[in-house]
Design an enzyme around this catalytic site. Sequence first.
Site, mmCIF file in Angstrom:
data_model
loop_
_atom_site.group_PDB
_atom_site.id
_atom_site.type_symbol
_atom_site.label_atom_id
_atom_site.label_comp_id
_atom_site.label_asym_id
_atom_site.label_seq_id
_atom_site.Cartn_x
_atom_site.Cartn_y
_atom_site.Cartn_z
ATOM 1 N N HIS A 95 -36.795 -32.948 7.553
ATOM 2 C CA HIS A 95 -37.657 -34.118 7.720
ATOM 3 C C HIS A 95 -39.102 -33.817 7.354
ATOM 4 O O HIS A 95 -39.520 -32.657 7.314
ATOM 5 C CB HIS A 95 -37.610 -34.602 9.172
ATOM 6 N N VAL A 99 -30.703 -23.885 26.706
ATOM 7 C CA VAL A 99 -30.710 -23.921 25.242
ATOM 8 C C VAL A 99 -29.491 -23.171 24.716
ATOM 9 O O VAL A 99 -29.433 -21.949 24.816
ATOM 10 C CB VAL A 99 -31.994 -23.263 24.681
ATOM 11 N N PRO A 100 -28.485 -23.856 24.173
ATOM 12 C CA PRO A 100 -27.334 -23.154 23.618
ATOM 13 C C PRO A 100 -27.722 -22.369 22.362
ATOM 14 O O PRO A 100 -28.724 -22.690 21.713
ATOM 15 C CB PRO A 100 -26.346 -24.275 23.278
ATOM 16 N N LEU A 104 -38.894 -23.292 25.247
ATOM 17 C CA LEU A 104 -37.963 -24.123 26.032
ATOM 18 C C LEU A 104 -37.215 -23.265 27.055
ATOM 19 O O LEU A 104 -37.104 -23.617 28.230
ATOM 20 C CB LEU A 104 -36.976 -24.853 25.107
ATOM 21 N N LYS A 105 -36.710 -22.123 26.580
ATOM 22 C CA LYS A 105 -35.956 -21.235 27.478
ATOM 23 C C LYS A 105 -36.835 -20.786 28.646
ATOM 24 O O LYS A 105 -36.414 -20.789 29.801
ATOM 25 C CB LYS A 105 -35.452 -20.005 26.715
ATOM 26 N N GLU A 127 -36.955 -30.017 16.085
ATOM 27 C CA GLU A 127 -37.037 -29.417 14.754
ATOM 28 C C GLU A 127 -38.256 -28.521 14.715
ATOM 29 O O GLU A 127 -39.209 -28.751 15.465
ATOM 30 C CB GLU A 127 -37.230 -30.500 13.691
ATOM 31 N N ALA A 184 -39.210 -22.251 29.961
ATOM 32 C CA ALA A 184 -39.482 -23.350 30.885
ATOM 33 C C ALA A 184 -38.257 -23.716 31.720
ATOM 34 O O ALA A 184 -38.310 -24.643 32.526
ATOM 35 C CB ALA A 184 -39.967 -24.565 30.100
ATOM 36 N N GLY A 185 -37.135 -23.003 31.472
ATOM 37 C CA GLY A 185 -35.942 -23.283 32.258
ATOM 38 C C GLY A 185 -35.025 -24.323 31.643
ATOM 39 O O GLY A 185 -34.100 -24.829 32.283
#
Lengths: 402, 608
Positions: free
Chosen positions: B273, B300-301, B293-294, B231, B296-297
């Site tokens: 949250h 990720v959809p 995230l992407k 999140e 870092a490999g």
Amino acid sequence: MAKVLEGPGMGLLRKWGIQTPNYVVVSSLEEFEQLTQRHEWLKKEKLVVKAHEALGSRFKLGLVKVGLDVAEARTAVKDMLGRTVDTLVIGQVIVSEAVPHQEEYYAAVKSTRDGADILVASCGGIEVEANWDRVRRISVEVGEFPTNEALRAVVNEAGFSGPIAEKMVEFTAKLYRCFDNEDAQYLEINPVAQRADGELIALDVVTLLDGDAKFRHPDWTFPFAAEFGRAYTQNELDVMAVDSKVKGSVKLIEIPGGDIAMLPAGGGASVYYCDAVVARGGKLANYAEYSGDPPDWAVEVLTEKVCSLPGIKNIIVGGAIANFTDVKKTFSGIISAFRKAKAQGKLDGVKIWVRRGGPNEKEGLAAMRALRDEGFDIEVFDRYTPLTDIVDMALAKKDTPH
Amino acid sequence: MSILATKDTYVVIQGGPAGVNAARRMAEFCYMIKRPLNVLAFVYPPDAGKTNEIVYGSELVVVPVYKTIAEATAQHPAINTSLVYIGADRAYAAAKEALDDPRIRVVSMITEGVPEKDAKLLGKHARKLGKIFNGPSSIGVLSAGECRLGVIGGAFDNLIACKLYRPGSFGVITKSGGLSNEIIWLCSQFADGITTAIGIGGDAYPGTDYVTYLEMFEQDPQTKAVVIVGEMGGDLEERAAEWYAARPRRIKLIGIVSGFCQESLPKGMKFGHAGAKEGLKGEGSARSKTDALKKAGVLVPETFGGLGPAIKTVYEELLKAGDVTPIPEVPESALPKLPKPVEQSMKAGEVLVTPLIKTTISDDRGDEPLYDGYPASELINKGYDIPHVIGLLWNKRLLSKQEAEIIRRIIMLSADHGPCVSGALATIIAACAGIGMSQAVAAGLIMIGPRFGGAVTDAGRWFKYAVENKMSVNEFLAYMKQHVGPVPGIGHRVKSVRNPDKRVQELVSYVKGLGIPTPHLDFALEVEKATTAKKENLILNVDGTMAAVLVDLGFPVETLNGFFILARTIGLIGHWADQQRQGSRLIRLFDYLVNYAVPKRREVPPLH
């Protein structure tokens, strides 16, 4: 996070030994006039009058007036009280003493994962915002208290030296003590000013407290302010009132101008539904969420509010596969409100999209599906349809499989 | 293998009803995987010393409740994990107590609304001790085929649908409880299911973050890939990305972050949250997390809908690489089944249950009671009254207006007869002794019997017997004298021909004035003529009159005393309330009101 307005925020600083200007918060002109009889400083000092509401850009809106004498302050109080900004009516103003000062500094404490960061800068006001690289910080682990040496180091590093550095060390120590003891998440004093007598004084404060800690602070008698820079709407207040009474939760935020009404379950899934709407170019009419197996009547109230949003074309009754929220029971609340809304004509031209799983999902989904026989325009999907596909279908990017 | 919750996990639950509910869910899981219940104890001071009964299959397992964690772990040394189901204001102390116990290694907290400072302190304390503090607001932890902590995984049907009876190859870490279940489902549909799923809680600063668990998954050879659901807010996802990029990792990582909608919302508007809050300077947005995230490999959809296909892609790669082998499906017939409650089995027509009791008058199963089939509200709205309800429940008959009026008068006439009569006196004495209403009124009701108020049924029985057998008054009196004794309903302690009972006169004249056939009343009045000729006080008393009238109305004789009991209850309640209002004190008889016909004081002989 709970935002606290300036008045109570100043009160908390004083409780922990930080000096602030004299101030009064008034909600009527009469009250102000009475207080001028009681407080000499109101007649003697130059005054600042500000709207005491959760509003951004008060300066631009003309809701901050500075350098006033008591008669000018009276006029300012009179002008501000009762003024309407969007949906908010100004009900309180804060009148404080303008403190003559030379230098302005900056100090803040901010919650971090491991504890908190103490931030200091030797410039203040708008200058610090323009020169954020001048801010220096130290991290304090939760449950610890910074040593004077550590504080002195960061204060020196920020460019303070001599007697003022010692004053700043003392000031930041008090500020951290206030932060730690008051369950604060953010305290920002901008500016910290040095008075003619050399003492440091907090001229303005941003206070965010941890609302969850209210149970151990009986002296938090002040209300928390809305965080969006606007007042809560009546519907939002109604849903909050229900939320405070029930196990589980129901939440509503209205967003004017949208046409996709949201009624999803779960604090996590609800945001993915909103993301899906935005990603497909839709316009949200609201945010809503129910979770933790709330009673059916609470979900019914929430549904009534959602159905009453103006100009909606779709309602997204989405949700993941619940762990313990009873789908049949919560859906029965939604269905009751749908029937009422339909009888009132609120669902004319509105299409309803349902996707859900969890305890008693078969019965709950069957009850929703049966609404078709009552003339509802409704599409119902179970766990085999991916979570947010109903949003894609509602926004016609994906065909309805019929 | 799995992490955090395994075959060797034994649990103490800290909490009351919510904890018991979790234990029931955990028992369902244990039953499904054919292992004994892993909840060994509860700690809940208000119930200390009691036990909780947990349904396990078709049995009940008794689990003791202790006052402290120390007692629980001393009695059950296998305990190594605690689940905290304690309110936010006491959650910190409870979790601290558990962490400080040397046997406990893992503490997971479901409590929501815990102050951030408390959560941080607990996280720090656990790290210092080398233990795990999971949560707050965690839905729990579930390791397929091994262990369930909390209600994660939902209902039993869902456990089966998600194949949680055996391990798969995917780890799951989510903040949201509802989404943990959704991801478990996706892993079972698009891949071979999960190893362990962990809800870390939606707060801003979870006690244990993604990285700690990712490291644990990395060390678990059964886990081949991990799905994390993030999140906006905080920096947990960025830290996960950093961890993943730091060096080549064995596990494949799939990630998704919510909160993109924030970009197009009015400024300052935030939802989701507690932890889903963007930093004050814009850090922690969904976009920056996704980018991290992407970079870092991590796979990720684009949207949440893309998560299933992404899981499938990874699974197929794993298959192709030979890292996993397909798990054969368990045939439907071999899947574990939970014993059904008897109601469900009956609904499905699988069992026959002989009813224990039978009713013919009243049905409470709908949304309101039905009296002999009539909904109570409809009776009210159509003008029916209390006598009609009496007619339906006592005689299964809907009375006419005229009949109801007679009943109404009977009740009004016999509602009370002053404080001196046996019933009222007993109630008053009880009230003065500080006895509560139901017992004090019952004390008065106990007095109703052959000599006080309870002759209605007997009077009705014999008048009916006489009329049915077409007896003359003389035959009847002779029969009664020979076989029964004094005629019930005849005679009064105080009233007589010259001092008639006004209540009897009132009732008789009203009923006779209606012009309806009243054979029993007529017969009773004839009997009175004969008995008063012999003795002045042998009048038809109020019991006898009521009896004759009620038999004329067709009420069964065994119900007749009920009219007196019902009516007099009104009076008895009144007397009890009256004494309460006055604040009456304990009373006793004065000795001068007692005839002490007792032997004089004498010496007690020695005991033989």
